[in-house]
Every structure is written in structure tokens, then in C-alpha cells.
Design a protein around this motif. Structure first.
Motif, PDB file in Angstrom:
ATOM      1  N   TRP A 144       0.842  -1.195   0.000  1.00 62.13           N
ATOM      2  CA  TRP A 144       0.000   0.000   0.000  1.00 62.13           C
ATOM      3  C   TRP A 144       0.876   1.243   0.000  1.00 62.13           C
ATOM      4  N   GLY A 145       0.627   2.136  -0.950  1.00 60.43           N
ATOM      5  CA  GLY A 145       1.340   3.399  -1.022  1.00 60.43           C
ATOM      6  C   GLY A 145       2.775   3.285  -1.529  1.00 60.43           C
ATOM      7  N   ARG A 146       3.152   2.154  -2.109  1.00 65.61           N
ATOM      8  CA  ARG A 146       4.511   1.966  -2.616  1.00 65.61           C
ATOM      9  C   ARG A 146       4.490   1.955  -4.136  1.00 65.61           C
ATOM     10  N   LYS A 147       5.556   2.449  -4.742  1.00 64.54           N
ATOM     11  CA  LYS A 147       5.638   2.513  -6.200  1.00 64.54           C
ATOM     12  C   LYS A 147       6.273   1.276  -6.810  1.00 64.54           C
ATOM     13  N   GLU A 148       6.989   0.457  -5.991  1.00 65.23           N
ATOM     14  CA  GLU A 148       7.623  -0.744  -6.527  1.00 65.23           C
ATOM     15  C   GLU A 148       6.557  -1.749  -6.971  1.00 65.23           C
ATOM     16  N   THR A 149       6.919  -2.583  -7.927  1.00 63.17           N
ATOM     17  CA  THR A 149       6.004  -3.629  -8.373  1.00 63.17           C
ATOM     18  C   THR A 149       6.667  -4.989  -8.206  1.00 63.17           C
ATOM     19  N   ILE A 150       5.848  -6.017  -8.146  1.00 64.79           N
ATOM     20  CA  ILE A 150       6.345  -7.387  -8.082  1.00 64.79           C
ATOM     21  C   ILE A 150       5.701  -8.183  -9.206  1.00 64.79           C
ATOM     22  N   ASP A 151       6.415  -9.172  -9.693  1.00 62.36           N
ATOM     23  CA  ASP A 151       5.884 -10.035 -10.739  1.00 62.36           C
ATOM     24  C   ASP A 151       4.969 -11.085 -10.129  1.00 62.36           C
ATOM     25  N   HIS A 152       3.932 -11.445 -10.866  1.00 56.45           N
ATOM     26  CA  HIS A 152       3.022 -12.524 -10.459  1.00 56.45           C
ATOM     27  C   HIS A 152       3.414 -13.774 -11.222  1.00 56.45           C
ATOM     28  N   ARG A 153       3.767 -14.822 -10.486  1.00 51.74           N
ATOM     29  CA  ARG A 153       4.141 -16.095 -11.110  1.00 51.74           C
ATOM     30  C   ARG A 153       3.233 -17.187 -10.570  1.00 51.74           C
ATOM     31  N   PRO A 154       2.221 -17.586 -11.324  1.00 49.10           N
ATOM     32  CA  PRO A 154       1.322 -18.642 -10.855  1.00 49.10           C
ATOM     33  C   PRO A 154       2.080 -19.942 -10.627  1.00 49.10           C
ATOM     34  N   VAL A 155       1.672 -20.683  -9.608  1.00 41.68           N
ATOM     35  CA  VAL A 155       2.296 -21.971  -9.288  1.00 41.68           C
ATOM     36  C   VAL A 155       1.207 -23.016  -9.060  1.00 41.68           C
ATOM     37  N   VAL A 156       1.593 -24.263  -9.087  1.00 41.20           N
ATOM     38  CA  VAL A 156       0.685 -25.357  -8.747  1.00 41.20           C
ATOM     39  C   VAL A 156       0.941 -25.686  -7.277  1.00 41.20           C
ATOM     40  N   PRO A 157      -0.046 -25.506  -6.406  1.00 41.41           N
ATOM     41  CA  PRO A 157       0.179 -25.751  -4.981  1.00 41.41           C
ATOM     42  C   PRO A 157       0.405 -27.230  -4.681  1.00 41.41           C
TER      43      PRO A 157
END
Length: 63
Positions: free
Chosen positions: A10-23
Motif C-alpha cells: 500500500w502506497g509503494r511505487k515498486e512492483t512485483i511479478d506474479h508467477r502462478p504456481v501449482v500448490p
């Protein structure tokens, strides 16, 4: 949704990649009741692995 990017917090400009996984395991976590648009507003806390539940027994995310 592979390749999507999300805000790191919240309120941060950094981004993270979304990497779907099989649980391959289920864990129990604790979160407070502050939820906004389906996302916890505060960090959740890991409690323990649920050896009695297999991921295929759970409903799909958002389901």
C-alpha cells in the motif's frame, strides 16, 4: 495471469511479478479483518502446514 505485475504494498511505487504456481501443500495463516477489494490490507502470519488437507480438496481461488 502469468506476467502480470502488482504493487509491492500500500502506497509503494515498486512492483512485483506474479508467477502462478501449482500448490503442493496447504498452510494455515492468520490475518486480520481489514480486507480491501479481496486483499488483506496488513501482512498475514504463517501458522503451520495442514498435513490433513490436500490442495485439491480446496475451492479454487476466488471461488
Amino acid at each position: 495471469m502469468a506476467g502480470a505485475r502488482f504493487s509491492a504494498g500500500w502506497g509503494r511505487k515498486e512492483t512485483i511479478d506474479h508467477r502462478p504456481v501449482v500448490p503442493d501443500l496447504v498452510v494455515k495463516f492468520a490475518g486480520d479483518t481489514a480486507v480491501d477489494a479481496g486483499r488483506y490490507r496488513h501482512p498475514v502470519r504463517y501458522l503451520h502446514v495442514r498435513d490433513d488437507v490436500h490442495p485439491e480438496q480446496l475451492p479454487p481461488p476466488g471461488g
